[in-house]
Design a protein around this motif. Sequence first.
Motif, PDB file in Angstrom:
ATOM      1  N   TYR A 154       0.852  -1.196   0.000  1.00 53.79           N
ATOM      2  CA  TYR A 154       0.000   0.000   0.000  1.00 53.79           C
ATOM      3  C   TYR A 154       0.883   1.240   0.000  1.00 53.79           C
ATOM      4  N   PRO A 155       0.821   2.072  -1.041  1.00 53.82           N
ATOM      5  CA  PRO A 155       1.674   3.270  -1.101  1.00 53.82           C
ATOM      6  C   PRO A 155       1.301   4.268  -0.002  1.00 53.82           C
ATOM      7  N   VAL A 156       2.308   4.874   0.622  1.00 54.23           N
ATOM      8  CA  VAL A 156       2.035   5.814   1.712  1.00 54.23           C
ATOM      9  C   VAL A 156       2.907   7.060   1.596  1.00 54.23           C
ATOM     10  N   THR A 157       2.335   8.170   2.030  1.00 56.34           N
ATOM     11  CA  THR A 157       3.076   9.392   2.299  1.00 56.34           C
ATOM     12  C   THR A 157       2.968   9.665   3.798  1.00 56.34           C
ATOM     13  N   LEU A 158       3.542  10.767   4.260  1.00 54.33           N
ATOM     14  CA  LEU A 158       3.509  11.064   5.693  1.00 54.33           C
ATOM     15  C   LEU A 158       2.090  11.214   6.197  1.00 54.33           C
ATOM     16  N   ASP A 159       1.164  11.641   5.354  1.00 54.78           N
ATOM     17  CA  ASP A 159      -0.226  11.845   5.764  1.00 54.78           C
ATOM     18  C   ASP A 159      -0.998  10.547   5.950  1.00 54.78           C
ATOM     19  N   ASP A 160      -0.502   9.455   5.419  1.00 57.60           N
ATOM     20  CA  ASP A 160      -1.333   8.264   5.246  1.00 57.60           C
ATOM     21  C   ASP A 160      -1.299   7.304   6.435  1.00 57.60           C
ATOM     22  N   ILE A 161      -2.497   6.859   6.825  1.00 59.39           N
ATOM     23  CA  ILE A 161      -2.671   5.731   7.734  1.00 59.39           C
ATOM     24  C   ILE A 161      -3.472   4.695   6.950  1.00 59.39           C
ATOM     25  N   PRO A 162      -2.893   3.560   6.637  1.00 54.21           N
ATOM     26  CA  PRO A 162      -3.676   2.544   5.943  1.00 54.21           C
ATOM     27  C   PRO A 162      -4.826   2.030   6.809  1.00 54.21           C
TER      28      PRO A 162
END
Length: 827
Positions: A667-675
């Motif tokens: 799952y691609p993530v940036t600093l904003d992301d919570i899967p």
Amino acid sequence: MNAVKYFLVVLVYVGMYLNLFGQSQTPEDCFAYTVDRNEVTFHCLDSAKIKLKLASSSVIKIWYAPDGKFQRSNESFAVINEELEEISNIQVSESASAYEIFTGPLRIRVNRKPFQLQIFDKWQKLLFGGYQDQGFQYSGTEVKAVNLLRDDEHFFGLGEKSGSLDRRGQSYKMWNSDKPCYGINEDPLYKSIPFFMSSYNYGIFFDNTYLTEFDFGASSNDYYSFSAPDGEMIFYFIFGKDYKEIINGYTQLTGKPIMPPKWALGFSQSRGMLTNEALSREIATGYRERQIPCDIIYQDIGWVEGLQNFEWWKERYQNPKQMLSDLADDGFKVVVSQDPVISQSTIQQWKEADSLGYFTTDVRTHKTYDMPWPWGGNCGVVDFTNPEVADWWGQYQQKPLDDGVKGFWTDMGEPAWSNEESTDRLYMKHHLGMHDEIHNVYGLTWDKVVTEQFEKRNPNQRVFQMTRAAYAGLQRYTFGWSGDAGNGSNVLEGWQQFENQIPVALSAGMGLIPFWATDISGYCGDIEDYDAMAELYVRWLQFGVFNPISRAHHEGNNAVEPWLFGDKAEKASKKAIELKYQLFPYLYTYAREAYDTGLPIMRAMILEYPNDPEALKAEHQFMFGQELLVAPVTKQRAKVKQVYLPAGEWINFFTGESYEGGQWIGYPVTLDDIPVFVKSGSIIPMMPVMQYIHQVQDYPITFRVYGPDDPSSFTLYEDDGVTNDYKKNIFSSTLVTNTLGNEGQKIVTVERKHEAREATPRSIIIELTIKSSPKRVSLDGQKLKLTNSKKIVESEVDQEFWSYDKNSGKLHIKFSDSDGKRKIEIQ
């Protein structure tokens, strides 16, 4: 007991159970039995006896008495109910080789010669059994149970422990220890919960408060064991068809977890030196000016003028009552720390407690035990096992409550600096026994006094108490946090300690600590470069907002407010905290389920998917309730998070994208992301973002309806959030169902199922994702008007509309909440 005995006790602990008393012995052949209602006692050679008590058809108390005397020095500190079912006149089948008892779900077999206890399910599958003829052993005062270990058997539990969730191949100890900056496999830690579960559908609660040890195959692939250097061999066998049933059985034995006040499930801010009025007001202003939600501001131990007289430090708090009142007007609750000791420098209170005999004593001097303490100088340890202490302590702790304080965090209850190597503590005598017996329950006896005195002096109000050191049964009085995590040598290298907090949390939940917190940012280490710390802070916070109790905390004067870590970190933190508040109706519903069943809110994947081998491996993600899967990002500079999705369809909570389960995904993530993923077919209740819990009383409830046309439902739970009326079943519930009609129309119904309190007028919004705009939307058979989505949110409570956004595919239907059943049909 004389000084020789104490010396031997010390040697036992220092020598790690050196065999001081001769060879280990086991029960000899059993030749007879006696029955007394729901108890069967088996009589063996050399006076040994084994008593089986059927607490229910699935829960068996097993008590091995090598000398045949069923006596214990203290009643159980944990177990409060052994009569779970009405069982009488047990029938025992006797043969030349064995005795057998049938309970319905279980077949209990006691082999006579040599003695061996075995428990089967009703299909004759062996669940649990003593290893050969070595099932019970004793040597001097040491008692031990040695049990058969199968090649495919796995173990989970023991409460708040580090390392992998699967305990197979490892060994553990129960000795409440003050371990700041503890390692990812360090043991023991702060709490002792000698309860574990086997993949063979049973749990064991070993009801012994001494320094117990658990060896889950570290010594042998053929057997596992649990033992204690003293005390009784009493344990409870708990059968269940899955882990949830086993936890429920343990809950019936040890008591339901209390529910926190609703505001406790908001966000909170703390630090080691948050101990003055000016800083408290500054932090409160910082949150409100930036519109970042926050409910609680903690004060650490430095708020007191003398340890522990519950008097505000006059130089630090100019007008504490006014401060508390002003903060309350802005939606903040203040929680203060308390320690279980009185400093000798707090002369008046120390002399008072000493003269009344309220301290533990030193058996060498027969005077108050002189306890070194991390701050405040040497102290007397308050003996909470002495019944006379309770009212005395309650009067003191009520003083800040009368000022407007809303709760306590009970810190340092091991008591502090009392680790395995601190053998001098074993000379400490409590009202109920020597320290080797009381050590692990010391924090529990303190928590009991704090809560019972709070409830006595603040009738029908919910207590807020969060504790560090405790024993099984803590859930009846307190909530838990995981203590001093993080990397003390270099705070920026705390990624492994952070990642370890996820299995620690999940293990705590399986040990009946459903209301749990981590110190967001990690407690340990000086923060010298806030930009460099920003990523770790954000990732820790993104995990922390899914802790039922969410607290940012750090040692000393290391500030950990979100805005200190830069604009990007502040934005990501605010987004995560706002999500926590939006999910409050969902979280609070599961808080009630935790009270009813003992099930945690943060659930190891195996609790929901016990037969999925991959779920066993996915121990750095969890189910948040039954419907939401959360996989916090735990690696530095991560671009992709590996997430395991069990079988079925899963939907991205934020984007609506669908995924096929039964696989690991990147799952691609940036600093904003919570899967965060939603199980298809779920219904998720949400509320608008507020600056503190229920800032607005008549807020609209949004029910997000996910997934296929298969029937689904969710029952929203609500109560007043601050009283103990929930224990009297005074609450409201709303059942929302999603079905497919005979003509292919989607039908959503909303129905009040339980109304035991005054309802607040409000709007209900149903949100669905569909491919195209509906031809018709009706409410209770009447066609609804179409409007734009903005008007849906801003309209009055009694206005009823629907809207559709073709770009997002979101359908919103708004109507007023009312008694009875509302039916929405979507063509």
